[in-house]
Motif scaffolding. Structure first.
Motif, PDB file in Angstrom:
ATOM      1  N   ASP A   1     -11.978  30.611  41.342  1.00  0.00           N
ATOM      2  CA  ASP A   1     -12.856  30.470  42.614  1.00  0.00           C
ATOM      3  C   ASP A   1     -12.829  30.766  43.533  1.00  0.00           C
ATOM      4  O   ASP A   1     -13.673  31.873  43.933  1.00  0.00           O
ATOM      5  CB  ASP A   1     -14.022  29.829  42.513  1.00  0.00           C
ATOM      6  N   TRP A   2     -11.801  29.663  43.724  1.00  0.00           N
ATOM      7  CA  TRP A   2     -11.289  29.972  45.709  1.00  0.00           C
ATOM      8  C   TRP A   2     -10.929  31.917  46.288  1.00  0.00           C
ATOM      9  O   TRP A   2     -11.664  32.282  46.864  1.00  0.00           O
ATOM     10  CB  TRP A   2     -10.485  29.311  46.120  1.00  0.00           C
ATOM     11  N   VAL A   3     -10.596  31.978  45.387  1.00  0.00           N
ATOM     12  CA  VAL A   3      -9.354  33.674  45.102  1.00  0.00           C
ATOM     13  C   VAL A   3     -11.197  35.019  45.122  1.00  0.00           C
ATOM     14  O   VAL A   3     -10.764  35.281  45.610  1.00  0.00           O
ATOM     15  CB  VAL A   3      -8.152  33.739  43.616  1.00  0.00           C
ATOM     16  N   SER A   4     -11.378  34.723  44.186  1.00  0.00           N
ATOM     17  CA  SER A   4     -12.908  35.707  43.661  1.00  0.00           C
ATOM     18  C   SER A   4     -13.843  35.378  45.571  1.00  0.00           C
ATOM     19  O   SER A   4     -14.008  36.885  45.824  1.00  0.00           O
ATOM     20  CB  SER A   4     -13.487  34.810  42.755  1.00  0.00           C
ATOM     21  N   ALA A   5     -13.941  34.204  45.955  1.00  0.00           N
ATOM     22  CA  ALA A   5     -14.363  34.969  47.672  1.00  0.00           C
ATOM     23  C   ALA A   5     -13.362  35.119  48.122  1.00  0.00           C
ATOM     24  O   ALA A   5     -14.286  35.650  49.475  1.00  0.00           O
ATOM     25  CB  ALA A   5     -15.120  33.481  48.006  1.00  0.00           C
ATOM     26  N   ARG A   6     -12.191  35.555  47.939  1.00  0.00           N
ATOM     27  CA  ARG A   6     -10.865  36.033  49.382  1.00  0.00           C
ATOM     28  C   ARG A   6     -10.457  36.779  48.788  1.00  0.00           C
ATOM     29  O   ARG A   6      -9.249  37.537  49.413  1.00  0.00           O
ATOM     30  CB  ARG A   6     -10.674  34.890  49.713  1.00  0.00           C
ATOM     31  N   PHE A   7     -11.153  37.662  47.607  1.00  0.00           N
ATOM     32  CA  PHE A   7     -10.042  39.380  47.713  1.00  0.00           C
ATOM     33  C   PHE A   7      -9.935  40.300  49.007  1.00  0.00           C
ATOM     34  O   PHE A   7      -8.698  40.947  49.052  1.00  0.00           O
ATOM     35  CB  PHE A   7     -11.204  40.023  46.365  1.00  0.00           C
ATOM     36  N   ASP A   8     -11.177  40.314  49.809  1.00  0.00           N
ATOM     37  CA  ASP A   8     -10.389  41.239  50.924  1.00  0.00           C
ATOM     38  C   ASP A   8      -9.540  41.142  52.363  1.00  0.00           C
ATOM     39  O   ASP A   8      -9.171  40.769  52.974  1.00  0.00           O
ATOM     40  CB  ASP A   8     -12.185  41.459  51.852  1.00  0.00           C
ATOM     41  N   GLN A   9      -8.794  39.461  51.638  1.00  0.00           N
ATOM     42  CA  GLN A   9      -7.761  38.793  52.181  1.00  0.00           C
ATOM     43  C   GLN A   9      -5.777  39.200  51.328  1.00  0.00           C
ATOM     44  O   GLN A   9      -6.200  39.286  50.423  1.00  0.00           O
ATOM     45  CB  GLN A   9      -8.083  37.321  52.605  1.00  0.00           C
ATOM     46  N   THR A  10      -5.133  38.733  52.575  1.00  0.00           N
ATOM     47  CA  THR A  10      -3.182  38.474  52.345  1.00  0.00           C
ATOM     48  C   THR A  10      -3.337  37.210  51.117  1.00  0.00           C
ATOM     49  O   THR A  10      -3.371  36.113  52.127  1.00  0.00           O
ATOM     50  CB  THR A  10      -2.979  38.685  53.188  1.00  0.00           C
ATOM     51  N   ILE A  11      -3.513  37.308  50.275  1.00  0.00           N
ATOM     52  CA  ILE A  11      -3.219  35.692  49.755  1.00  0.00           C
ATOM     53  C   ILE A  11      -1.309  35.896  48.980  1.00  0.00           C
ATOM     54  O   ILE A  11      -1.196  37.136  48.561  1.00  0.00           O
ATOM     55  CB  ILE A  11      -3.749  35.266  48.182  1.00  0.00           C
ATOM     56  N   THR A  12      -0.814  35.192  49.008  1.00  0.00           N
ATOM     57  CA  THR A  12       0.378  35.123  48.291  1.00  0.00           C
ATOM     58  C   THR A  12       0.369  33.823  47.233  1.00  0.00           C
ATOM     59  O   THR A  12      -0.349  33.007  47.467  1.00  0.00           O
ATOM     60  CB  THR A  12       1.910  34.739  49.555  1.00  0.00           C
ATOM     61  N   VAL A  13       1.567  33.902  46.247  1.00  0.00           N
ATOM     62  CA  VAL A  13       1.846  32.812  45.357  1.00  0.00           C
ATOM     63  C   VAL A  13       1.887  31.179  46.250  1.00  0.00           C
ATOM     64  O   VAL A  13       1.433  30.708  45.269  1.00  0.00           O
ATOM     65  CB  VAL A  13       2.844  33.286  44.867  1.00  0.00           C
ATOM     66  N   GLU A  14       2.442  31.377  47.544  1.00  0.00           N
ATOM     67  CA  GLU A  14       2.464  30.306  48.099  1.00  0.00           C
ATOM     68  C   GLU A  14       1.111  29.646  48.668  1.00  0.00           C
ATOM     69  O   GLU A  14       0.567  28.370  48.454  1.00  0.00           O
ATOM     70  CB  GLU A  14       3.324  30.155  50.040  1.00  0.00           C
ATOM     71  N   ASP A  15      -0.187  30.288  48.970  1.00  0.00           N
ATOM     72  CA  ASP A  15      -1.063  30.277  49.295  1.00  0.00           C
ATOM     73  C   ASP A  15      -2.272  29.557  48.277  1.00  0.00           C
ATOM     74  O   ASP A  15      -2.793  28.874  48.283  1.00  0.00           O
ATOM     75  CB  ASP A  15      -1.627  31.666  49.944  1.00  0.00           C
TER      76      ASP A  15
ATOM     77  N   THR B   1      -4.290  41.987  38.693  1.00  0.00           N
ATOM     78  CA  THR B   1      -5.587  42.372  38.071  1.00  0.00           C
ATOM     79  C   THR B   1      -6.960  41.708  38.306  1.00  0.00           C
ATOM     80  O   THR B   1      -7.603  42.714  38.442  1.00  0.00           O
ATOM     81  CB  THR B   1      -4.981  41.715  36.814  1.00  0.00           C
ATOM     82  N   GLN B   2      -6.727  41.255  38.674  1.00  0.00           N
ATOM     83  CA  GLN B   2      -8.356  40.802  39.798  1.00  0.00           C
ATOM     84  C   GLN B   2      -8.912  41.821  40.969  1.00  0.00           C
ATOM     85  O   GLN B   2      -9.857  42.333  40.571  1.00  0.00           O
ATOM     86  CB  GLN B   2      -8.404  39.206  40.209  1.00  0.00           C
ATOM     87  N   ARG B   3      -7.450  42.726  41.609  1.00  0.00           N
ATOM     88  CA  ARG B   3      -8.388  43.211  42.484  1.00  0.00           C
ATOM     89  C   ARG B   3      -8.490  44.592  42.292  1.00  0.00           C
ATOM     90  O   ARG B   3      -9.227  44.769  42.475  1.00  0.00           O
ATOM     91  CB  ARG B   3      -6.860  42.948  43.417  1.00  0.00           C
ATOM     92  N   ILE B   4      -7.965  44.568  41.173  1.00  0.00           N
ATOM     93  CA  ILE B   4      -8.445  46.193  40.280  1.00  0.00           C
ATOM     94  C   ILE B   4      -9.622  46.190  39.389  1.00  0.00           C
ATOM     95  O   ILE B   4     -10.239  46.852  39.912  1.00  0.00           O
ATOM     96  CB  ILE B   4      -7.319  46.018  39.284  1.00  0.00           C
ATOM     97  N   ARG B   5      -9.501  44.436  38.896  1.00  0.00           N
ATOM     98  CA  ARG B   5     -11.462  44.823  38.730  1.00  0.00           C
ATOM     99  C   ARG B   5     -12.506  44.781  39.885  1.00  0.00           C
ATOM    100  O   ARG B   5     -12.981  44.833  39.387  1.00  0.00           O
ATOM    101  CB  ARG B   5     -11.801  43.219  37.578  1.00  0.00           C
ATOM    102  N   ARG B   6     -12.014  43.824  41.085  1.00  0.00           N
ATOM    103  CA  ARG B   6     -12.902  44.134  41.745  1.00  0.00           C
ATOM    104  C   ARG B   6     -13.446  45.096  42.006  1.00  0.00           C
ATOM    105  O   ARG B   6     -14.134  45.518  42.953  1.00  0.00           O
ATOM    106  CB  ARG B   6     -12.186  43.105  42.897  1.00  0.00           C
ATOM    107  N   ALA B   7     -12.081  46.069  42.070  1.00  0.00           N
ATOM    108  CA  ALA B   7     -12.678  47.518  42.881  1.00  0.00           C
ATOM    109  C   ALA B   7     -12.931  48.518  41.367  1.00  0.00           C
ATOM    110  O   ALA B   7     -14.378  48.735  41.560  1.00  0.00           O
ATOM    111  CB  ALA B   7     -10.700  48.116  42.447  1.00  0.00           C
ATOM    112  N   GLN B   8     -13.033  48.511  40.492  1.00  0.00           N
ATOM    113  CA  GLN B   8     -13.480  48.219  39.113  1.00  0.00           C
ATOM    114  C   GLN B   8     -15.396  47.722  39.523  1.00  0.00           C
ATOM    115  O   GLN B   8     -16.111  49.263  39.575  1.00  0.00           O
ATOM    116  CB  GLN B   8     -13.404  48.116  38.275  1.00  0.00           C
ATOM    117  N   GLU B   9     -15.599  46.772  39.563  1.00  0.00           N
ATOM    118  CA  GLU B   9     -17.022  46.496  40.036  1.00  0.00           C
ATOM    119  C   GLU B   9     -17.337  46.736  41.041  1.00  0.00           C
ATOM    120  O   GLU B   9     -18.785  47.715  40.974  1.00  0.00           O
ATOM    121  CB  GLU B   9     -16.793  44.777  40.373  1.00  0.00           C
ATOM    122  N   LEU B  10     -16.967  47.619  42.453  1.00  0.00           N
ATOM    123  CA  LEU B  10     -17.704  47.544  43.621  1.00  0.00           C
ATOM    124  C   LEU B  10     -17.432  49.488  43.306  1.00  0.00           C
ATOM    125  O   LEU B  10     -18.466  50.336  43.778  1.00  0.00           O
ATOM    126  CB  LEU B  10     -16.730  47.810  44.490  1.00  0.00           C
ATOM    127  N   LEU B  11     -17.101  49.737  42.522  1.00  0.00           N
ATOM    128  CA  LEU B  11     -17.034  51.761  42.362  1.00  0.00           C
ATOM    129  C   LEU B  11     -18.038  52.232  41.048  1.00  0.00           C
ATOM    130  O   LEU B  11     -19.001  52.679  41.252  1.00  0.00           O
ATOM    131  CB  LEU B  11     -15.664  52.314  41.299  1.00  0.00           C
TER     132      LEU B  11
END
Length: 314
Positions: free
Chosen positions: A213-227, A257-267
């Motif tokens: 849920d946390w990631v889904s609200a922040r797709f527009d941000q840089t997220i690392t494995v450490e984050d 994969t989730q970033r690609i899914r988000r791009a699919q939804e927006l397209l």
């Protein structure tokens, strides 16, 4: 081109899904086509919630030019050996054998896919590969044409393969007419991806639910494995183990994969430009999005939008 006397036979048995059978039956019985369409089975069969009376017994499949095996409802049920034998004999007589979705398990059981590339619905590709190790299972395509043997993925891909057959037999104009009648794209290349990516596991029954849920609200941000590890309050190594258990992949691959899914939804759902979608999905630039989108989905973002966005937008 094939001849007007061609017989196209559906090979049926109990426990098949009605959509793939009825949808493709309607496609091939269209008035502008000249297939002699029959249904072959050894007795009245249950197809979904309906009972179907076959036209001919299974041993008549060997008279057909094309044999279509619809999807099995449950791939864990024993496969009808009479069906397997009849399909094998039809193949030996020179018939073109086509499977829709999980109908590929019948072809594999008959040995017709040994040494060949084949596909089925993405949810069952691992099972098909494990059960039939001599088959080269490709989970990332809509359909595969091996000449005499063809396989397709899920429901929509069954329609794609049907149109591909019509195009091969009768030409593009006839296939395009059939597609217009169905209100579907006239051609989706079999080599493109099934457009189904690893989903976010739903519900609260796994240890990464809050992180997702946390990631889904922040797709527009840089997220690392450490984050991700910091947010989940675990070490990076433990996070990798959790991701493998829950998603079957690594944290970085899942995030991609989730970033690609988000791009699919927006397209599909917005008029945003590719540049805007690249930023919103965390891909940075349109060039980066196009490269990764094409590699993952199989088509460029613009092609995907034209395929899946309704006429006039949403």
């Amino acid at each position: 081109m094939r001849t007007v006397s061609d017989m196209l036979a559906f090979a049926v048995t109990d426990g098949m899904l009605h959509f793939e059978l009825t949808a493709t039956y309607e496609i091939f019985t269209a008035p502008q086509l000249d297939y002699r369409v029959v249904v072959c089975g050894n007795a009245p069969v249950r197809v979904g919630r309906f009972t179907l009376e076959p036209d001919l017994p299974l041993d008549q499949l060997k008279r057909a030019e094309t044999v279509i095996v619809p999807a099995l409802a449950d791939v864990d049920d024993p496969i009808d050996l009479e069906l397997v034998q009849a399909v094998r004999e039809a193949h030996e007589e020179g018939a073109r054998i086509v499977s829709l979705c999980t109908g590929a398990f019948v072809l594999a059981e008959a040995g017709l896919l040994d040494g060949l590339r084949a596909t089925t619905h993405w949810a069952h590709t691992d099972v098909l590969a494990e059960r039939y190790p001599r088959v080269e299972v490709d989970p990332d395509v809509l359909y595969i044409d091996n000449g005499q043997v063809m396989t397709s993925a899920g429901k929509a891909a069954a329609i794609d393969l049907s149109l591909h057959l019509i195009r091969s037999d009768h030409g593009s104009a006839t296939a395009n007419t059939a597609a217009r009648r169905l209100v579907v794209p006239p051609h989706r290349d079999g080599g493109q991806a099934q457009f189904v990516l690893a989903p976010v596991p739903s519900g609260e029954g796994h240890p990464l639910a809050e992180l997702f849920d946390w990631v889904s609200a922040r797709f527009d941000q840089t997220i690392t494995v450490e984050d991700l590890a910091r947010q989940a309050n675990v070490s990076s190594r433990h996070l990798a183990r959790l991701f493998k258990a829950v998603t079957g992949t690594t944290p970085l691959q899942w995030l991609h994969t989730q970033r690609i899914r988000r791009a699919q939804e927006l397209l599909e759902m917005t008029d945003d430009s590719v540049d805007q979608i690249a930023e919103a999905s965390g891909m940075g630039t349109a060039t980066t999005l196009r490269r990764h989108f094409h590699r993952t989905v199989g088509v460029p973002p613009d092609t995907y939008r034209r395929t899946f966005r309704p006429v006039g937008g949403r």
